[in-house]
Enzyme design. Structure first.
Site, mmCIF file in Angstrom:
data_model
loop_
_atom_site.group_PDB
_atom_site.id
_atom_site.type_symbol
_atom_site.label_atom_id
_atom_site.label_comp_id
_atom_site.label_asym_id
_atom_site.label_seq_id
_atom_site.Cartn_x
_atom_site.Cartn_y
_atom_site.Cartn_z
ATOM 1 N N GLY A 80 15.543 2.132 0.785
ATOM 2 C CA GLY A 80 14.406 2.862 0.240
ATOM 3 C C GLY A 80 14.510 4.369 0.399
ATOM 4 O O GLY A 80 15.577 4.969 0.269
ATOM 5 N N TYR A 113 -2.695 -1.253 7.184
ATOM 6 C CA TYR A 113 -1.647 -0.231 7.066
ATOM 7 C C TYR A 113 -2.161 1.195 7.258
ATOM 8 O O TYR A 113 -1.551 2.003 7.967
ATOM 9 C CB TYR A 113 -1.017 -0.373 5.675
ATOM 10 C CG TYR A 113 -0.029 0.685 5.270
ATOM 11 C CD1 TYR A 113 1.266 0.697 5.775
ATOM 12 C CD2 TYR A 113 -0.375 1.652 4.322
ATOM 13 C CE1 TYR A 113 2.187 1.654 5.370
ATOM 14 C CE2 TYR A 113 0.545 2.610 3.910
ATOM 15 C CZ TYR A 113 1.827 2.604 4.433
ATOM 16 O OH TYR A 113 2.730 3.552 4.027
ATOM 17 N N LYS A 145 -0.992 5.264 9.428
ATOM 18 C CA LYS A 145 -0.595 6.446 8.672
ATOM 19 C C LYS A 145 -1.615 7.576 8.828
ATOM 20 O O LYS A 145 -1.244 8.759 8.855
ATOM 21 C CB LYS A 145 -0.411 6.083 7.200
ATOM 22 C CG LYS A 145 0.753 5.135 6.940
ATOM 23 C CD LYS A 145 2.077 5.739 7.385
ATOM 24 C CE LYS A 145 3.273 4.895 6.964
ATOM 25 N NZ LYS A 145 4.558 5.502 7.351
ATOM 26 N N SER A 205 10.985 0.075 -4.119
ATOM 27 C CA SER A 205 11.980 -0.198 -3.080
ATOM 28 C C SER A 205 11.861 -1.661 -2.648
ATOM 29 O O SER A 205 10.910 -2.359 -3.021
ATOM 30 C CB SER A 205 11.728 0.715 -1.876
ATOM 31 O OG SER A 205 10.484 0.395 -1.282
#
Length: 348
Positions: free
Chosen positions: A49, A200, A204, A237
């Site tokens: 990726g 997720y 981040k 990816s």
């Protein structure tokens, strides 16, 4: 996140185009703020990726590269890929180290090996790219999935940062004119949260908070260290293929018009932003819009342009946000309790 499909963005885009052209013209004569030729760069998540593409493109610009990931087989291929692109094959060097960055206390031994390979010299640039996303409804998913994501997406980068900054900023560390660079890789979802990414986004977003704080903290050290945060969007990816296996339908609906970029395009845009000396680096127009929408007290790339555009986007969100919530509510009304359709995505 389908926020660019609203008519208001047509008007906003016209104004933004003028500003972006102006910025682009001004940057054409700016000095490269992160030259890599002759430097040693460590990249985590380098086996596929964006990380693999970044390693190759840094090699094209003359860097010696240390690639880090869990899979030795993938790393060997990625290293060969980078080595073949080297600008100065006679002098550039390449090395890989297998490591699981989600495990506690991994960074000290990894950096010790990297520095030993680098003839005992400090690394010049560290770029934390390793991460993953397993979308799901946060309430319905096991909490262990969020912990797993935090371990990789936040702690994997935070531990590397803590360890390398202690080396770069130690009392006996040299003070040199050219800065070191520590690069975090966050996500546009840290700027604009979206349903389905509850497992997720926290990691981040935490990276963004850490980086914003470190920019201030590093002002007190005599050594020069620059912090950067890259905010990619959707990347075509192997990670996206894995992500799509668990992604809720409503998430796909809201993202249906979002741009999907290749790893090469994302890495190239990120490196371009780093060379401009930007702190917060977005890799597509949508990323710029989302960054402007949530600047808060984060450092600005341009104090004037970023501030003006934050006002413009705040007005545009008056129209965009109600549309997003309307789509979510319509989906809920049609489908009922999430437990009824979560099983369809194969996450239980």
């Amino acid at each position: 996140m389908d926020i660019v499909s609203q008519p208001v963005w047509i008007v906003v885009s016209a104004g933004l185009a003028v500003l972006l052209i102006t910025v682009a013209m001004g940057s054409a004569w700016s000095k490269n703020q992160m030259p890599v030729e002759g430097k040693t760069v460590l990249v985590t998540g380098a086996s596929e990726g964006m990380g693999r593409s970044a390693a190759r493109q840094l090699a094209e610009k003359g860097a010696s590269v240390i690639l880090v990931s869990r899979s030795a087989n993938k790393l060997e291929e990625a290293m060969a890929h980078a080595k073949a692109a080297a600008r100065n094959p006679q002098t550039q060097r390449f090395h890989y180290i297998t490591a699981d960055v989600s495990k506690p206390d991994y960074a000290s031994s990894l950096l010790a090996e990297a520095i030993a390979w680098n003839d005992g010299k400090p690394l010049d640039i560290v770029w934390c790219i390793a991460g993953k996303s397993t979308p799901d409804f946060w309430v319905e998913a096991p909490l262990s999935i969020t912990r797993e994501h935090m371990d990789l997406n936040f702690w994997g980068s935070a531990e590397m940062a803590h360890t390398v900054l202690r080396l770069w900023c130690a009392p006996n560390a040299p003070v040199v004119p050219e800065p070191k660079h520590l690069i975090f890789t966050s996500s546009v979802l840290a700027l604009f949260p979206l349903i389905g990414y509850g497992t997720y986004t926290p990691g981040k977003a935490a990276l963004r908070g850490l980086a914003d704080t470190l920019v201030q903290e590093l002002e007190i050290y005599p050594q020069k260290v620059k912090i950067h945060v890259v905010y990619p969007g959707t990347i075509s990816s192997p990670g996206l293929e894995r992500e799509n296996k668990s992604k809720p339908e409503i998430t796909n609906i809201l993202e249906e018009t979002d741009p999907i970029q290749t790893p090469d395009a994302v890495a190239a845009a990120a490196i371009k932003g780093l060379e401009k000396g930007h702190y917060a680096i977005t890799v597509a127009f949508l990323g710029d819009v989302l960054r402007w929408s949530t600047l808060g007290a984060s450092p600005r790339n341009s104090w004037v342009i970023d501030t003006i555009m934050s006002w413009v986007i705040s007005l545009a969100l008056i129209f965009a946000l109600p549309d997003i919530y309307s789509k979510i509510r319509k989906y809920a009304k049609k489908n009922g309790h999430p437990i009824n359709y979560r099983k369809k995505i194969g996450t239980e």
